[in-house]
Design a protein around this motif. Structure first.
Motif: not given
Length: 288
Positions: A209-221
């Protein structure tokens, strides 16, 4: 090969090997987009393009749970390999600092769970990339991240060598086939006590519950940086001599932040007598 990619879901579900064509990147003559889903807001996407030196995965941003707005669901990118890394060459962070130790994978978990007593807390901060060397194949890989993440590595101590990969669609056996895993967690949310110790089935949602929402997806290459690191690969090395690929590493690092997403080919008749002139057009997306 030296490794493979995947994802574990920290929000109550897990991904399978089943995929579908991604409607946002429809097939073309140059490539195709694939998509894996655990739920509507938990997904992984990949653009597979001809001639591309990188493998690219997009992981869904963290989001509020559909049934409980106080719970944040996250997708954990995981680089997994059936070949072990060298204890003398643990993952190299941003080309400057090496990880000091790795946790332990549960050898009896078919989903690659982590032994809770081996959990090492916060992990190491990665600003740009992680370098992985696999001595059995003599291959060196680079793993790029579109934003800073915390990473943790894990080793299956019973996997001293590689195992035969199952064909597509086959169910995994009841043992852990992974010899190595590198897991990435959003920074700074990765330091929250809601980690599930690697259990892909579910997470301790109450602690998320303490985690923030990340608006952008994570790109992994992921890119193969050297196929003859020490000179032991009989297929790619000449005279058992290592190959210096430092210039190629630089090229991979310089261009990892830009990637084509929906390539297409167009043709224009510029010659009045009917000569054909191909014109290639691509949409470029920046991962940072």
């Amino acid at each position: 090969g030296g490794g493979g990619g995947g994802g574990s879901d920290g929000g109550g579900g897990f991904f399978t090997r089943r995929y579908k064509v991604d409607e946002e990147t429809l097939p073309s003559k140059l490539g195709i987009g694939l998509r894996w889903e655990a739920s509507s807001n938990r997904y992984m996407r990949s653009s597979i393009l001809r001639g591309m030196p990188y493998g690219t995965m997009e992981y869904a941003p963290s989001s509020r749970d559909d049934d409980d707005d106080d719970v944040v669901t996250v997708t954990t990118p995981t680089i997994a390999s059936e070949i072990a890394i060298s204890p003398d060459h643990l993952p190299l962070i941003d080309g400057t600092k090496r990880m000091s130790c790795c946790g332990t994978l549960d050898p009896n978990s078919s989903r690659g769970n982590i032994l809770a007593e081996s959990h090492d807390g916060g992990g190491m901060l990665v600003e740009r990339d992680v370098e992985l060397f696999f001595p059995e194949s003599d291959l060196t890989w680079l793993v790029f991240f579109s934003r800073p993440v915390l990473v943790r590595c894990y080793i299956n101590e019973k996997k001293v060598g590689g195992t035969v990969s199952l064909p597509p669609g086959a169910e995994p056996p009841s043992v852990n086939r992974n010899a190595f895993q590198l897991r990435a967690y959003d920074y700074p949310t990765a330091t929250v006590d809601g980690d599930d110790h690697g259990n892909n089935d579910s997470a301790d949602s109450g602690n998320n519950t303490a985690m923030d929402v990340t608006l952008q997806p994570l790109i992994v290459r992921v890119a193969l940086a050297n196929n003859c690191t020490l000179g032991t690969n009989v297929e790619f090395c000449q005279g058992r001599e290592p190959r210096d690929q430092s210039s190629f590493r630089k090229v991979l690092r310089d261009h990892a932040h830009v990637y084509p997403t929906s390539p297409n080919v167009e043709y224009a008749f510029s010659d009045p007598e009917g000569g054909l002139s191909p014109e290639e057009g691509t949409e470029e997306g920046k991962s940072s």
